[in-house]
Every structure is written in C-alpha cells, then in structure tokens.
Write an enzyme that holds these catalytic residues in place. Structure first.
Site, PDB file in Angstrom:
ATOM      1  N   ARG A  67       0.759  -1.243   0.085  1.00 52.70           N
ATOM      2  CA  ARG A  67       0.127  -0.041   0.119  1.00 52.70           C
ATOM      3  C   ARG A  67       1.008   1.324   0.135  1.00 52.70           C
ATOM      4  O   ARG A  67       0.604   2.239  -0.780  1.00 52.70           O
ATOM      5  CB  ARG A  67      -0.979  -0.029   1.236  1.00 52.70           C
ATOM      6  CG  ARG A  67      -2.403  -0.766   0.971  1.00 52.70           C
ATOM      7  CD  ARG A  67      -2.639  -1.524   2.421  1.00 52.70           C
ATOM      8  NE  ARG A  67      -1.556  -2.199   2.770  1.00 52.70           N
ATOM      9  CZ  ARG A  67      -1.559  -3.610   2.390  1.00 52.70           C
ATOM     10  NH1 ARG A  67      -2.318  -3.934   1.713  1.00 52.70           N
ATOM     11  NH2 ARG A  67      -0.589  -4.534   2.638  1.00 52.70           N
ATOM     12  N   THR A  68       1.650   1.442   0.813  1.00 52.84           N
ATOM     13  CA  THR A  68       2.539   2.716   1.062  1.00 52.84           C
ATOM     14  C   THR A  68       3.239   2.721  -0.199  1.00 52.84           C
ATOM     15  O   THR A  68       3.428   3.861  -0.744  1.00 52.84           O
ATOM     16  CB  THR A  68       3.273   2.612   2.157  1.00 52.84           C
ATOM     17  OG1 THR A  68       2.647   2.082   3.357  1.00 52.84           O
ATOM     18  CG2 THR A  68       4.055   3.985   2.560  1.00 52.84           C
TER      19      THR A  68
HETATM   20  N1   CP Z   1      -0.343  -0.201   5.839  1.00 47.98           N
HETATM   21  C1   CP Z   1       0.884  -0.518   5.360  1.00 47.98           C
HETATM   22  O1   CP Z   1       1.735   0.254   5.572  1.00 47.98           O
HETATM   23  O2   CP Z   1       0.797  -1.148   4.415  1.00 47.98           O
HETATM   24  P1   CP Z   1       2.095  -1.695   3.362  1.00 47.98           P
HETATM   25  O3   CP Z   1       3.174  -2.276   4.586  1.00 47.98           O
HETATM   26  O4   CP Z   1       1.498  -2.775   2.495  1.00 47.98           O
HETATM   27  O5   CP Z   1       2.826  -0.507   2.856  1.00 47.98           O
END
Ligand code: CP
Length: 323
Positions: A67-68
């Site tokens: 996501r990030t």
């Molecule tokens: N929420 C979050 O930080 O997801 P990722 O680790 O996939 O970036």
C-alpha cells in the site's frame, strides 16, 4: 547515528520533512483533508495534473510494502511527477557493496526532489532527514516507530464516516508494542478533544512503558484491556492490527500471541454496533476472518486503502507542489 527533532508543520508544509505525527496540528490535518475531494477527482478522472510536473521522487524501501509504496508511486504519477523506485536497497543498490546509510541518502538526494523512505529500524527516517541537506524526507514507516502518512489516511477515514475527530471511542487491537501505525494514530487522535481509546492486546504486546508514559500525558484517555469481554459496545471504530512477526526475535514467541484476537462475525455481532467502522492498516493475516469482509462496516479493503492514495496526493501537493 545522527538525530534531530522534526520541525512542526505549523501551517506550512513546503519543503518540510514528514517524520512524526508530533509535527502536525489540527489545522495541518484539516489542510490535508480540505484537498482530498480535489485529489480524488484527479485520480478518478484518469487525467494527470501538473502539480508535481518536473519533480522526481525517490521511493527507497528497505522493507516490503504494497500500500505505502503503491499509493505513493501512484500519487506522484497522478500529480504529473516521476519516481525512482528502489525496493530492497540492501540487495539492489550499492548498500549491497557496503555503502553506508548516510552516503546512500546523499546520493539519492542528488537525483531527486524528495525521498520517501521505509526502513526496519526505528528512528531511521529522522536520521535520513539529518543527513539530507536539500530535499525533504517522508517517513513511510520506521521499524516500530511511526507511520505518519498511514495515520493521516486513518484519521481521514474516521472523519469521512463520523464527520468529527473528537468525542470518539475507538478500539485498537493487536500489536500495540510494535505497531507503528498505532503509534502514529494515537498521536493523531490525541490532538483532538475527549477521545477514548481501548487498547486490546495480550500482555506481551502492550505499549512500551515509554510510549505509555508519553501518550498518557496527552489529551487522550487510554484504557488497556486484555479480554474481548472488555470491548465497549459504543465504539465509533475498531482498528485491528497484525501481530508484527518480523519484530520478534524468536518465532515461538510470535506463535504464542499471533492468534490472540480475531474479528469474527460473532465478535462483531456481540460487541459491535451498527454505526462503527472496522479498520485495519493491512496486510491482514489471520486477525480478521474473510467472512467479515462482506459486512458493510468492514472498510479496510475499500475506502481505507483508497483514502491512502488521496491523502498522500494531498500531502505531496502541500509539501512539493508547484501549483
Ligand atoms: N499499511 C501499510 O503500511 O501497508 P504496506 O506495508 O503494504 O505499505
């Protein structure tokens, strides 16, 4: 290692590092929120804007991310900027040959207008900010420390549903000790009035003593609980989190606590209410049963992830935007 206190935003994001939620005021948060509808429109119209035209941003991720990484990369492109994307620099950059962290930051700032960094060690984004002389550093998660842009999107998600960020009751469940998203969210909610958070975790995963002492000095009520039967039925949101396997030294210690609290349809029925939202920063491993996904209150795979894109677009516009 070098350290410095990050500068308060104080109404002006331009060129500033984004390291900790302690930099934000309620006004700064509202500034971001006010841009979200416009950012959503840009993203949904599939017509890149020129807000970041000519800007190049390095995404330097020492830890995995969906996501990030994905939302920062998309946000930059939606705003007309470009990215240099480095996954796992330990393997795919000269870090593998022994280049120091400080030199790595100096190299990438020479090529870019900002560096978005994720690192397994708490304090590393702050250390990067102390080294970088010319470009802002954005913390995309520093070990067990903080994840300020996640807290921005989480606050926006709560605000979108409840139209306020004060007088809220929330349940934060899972890994309070290691969960950086929790550490930033508590900081964020403590800026507003009369919020109460119930922190549900096994004993081993309670907030550290120093975090607990720090947070309880703030304008927020924290209630640590260890049993599902102590979940209040009037919560505005549940914020479930993953037990952070990668922070455990011994796998068997992780195995002991990994399934401590799981959201099931039965749990939601017993302790939930029709008005709450069920949030999770993701990735979700075992801690929310798949059957719960279809509950209309379950927004972790819906608005919560989409808001991550819009909120990061808004932050980039304020920090680096040329228009
Ligand atoms: N929420 C979050 O930080 O997801 P990722 O680790 O996939 O970036």
């Amino acid at each position: 290692m070098l350290r410095q206190s990050p500068q308060k935003i104080n109404g002006n994001f331009k060129g500033k590092d984004i390291i900790s939620f302690d930099q934000f005021s309620t006004r700064d948060i509202k500034n971001i929120f006010s841009l979200v509808p416009k950012m959503r429109k840009i993203a949904l119209l599939a017509k890149p804007s020129k807000i970041l035209a000519g800007k190049i941003i390095v995404l330097l991720f020492y830890e995995p991310s969906s996501r990030t990484f994905g939302s920062f990369s998309t946000a930059i492109k939606q705003l007309g900027g470009q990215t240099v994307e480095i996954h796992n620099p330990q393997e795919f950059s000269s870090v593998a040959k022994g280049e120091t962290f400080e030199d790595t930051i100096r190299v990438f700032e020479a090529y870019s207008d900002a560096i978005v960094i994720r690192h397994p060690q708490k304090g590393t984004a702050s250390n990067a900010a102390a080294v970088a002389k010319f470009v802002p550093i954005i913390n995309a998660g520093d070990g067990t420390g903080e994840h300020p842009t996640q807290a921005l999107l989480d606050l926006y998600t709560i605000y979108e549903k409840h139209e306020k960020l004060d007088n809220l009751v929330g349940v934060l469940a899972g890994d309070m000790l290691n969960g950086r998203t929790v550490h930033s969210l508590i900081r964020g909610l403590s800026l507003f009035k009369k919020n109460t958070l119930y922190l549900l975790s096994p004993k081993q995963l309670k907030l550290s003593k120093s975090d607990f002492e720090d947070f309880t000095k703030r304008a927020i009520k924290l209630v640590e609980i260890e049993k599902e039967t102590d979940i209040p039925k009037n919560a505005h949101f549940w914020y479930w989190t993953r037990v952070q396997k990668e922070r455990f030294k011994k796998l068997k210690e992780y195995e002991k606590v990994k399934n401590s609290f799981i959201v099931t349809q039965k749990l939601l029925k017993k302790y939930g209410n029709p008005n709450l939202i069920l949030m999770h920063p993701l990735p979700r491993i075992y801690e929310i049963e798949k059957e719960v996904d279809s509950d209309p209150r379950a927004i972790y795979l819906k608005t919560e992830i989409r808001n991550g894109l819009y909120v990061r677009m808004a932050l980039l516009k304020l920090t680096l935007g040329i228009i």
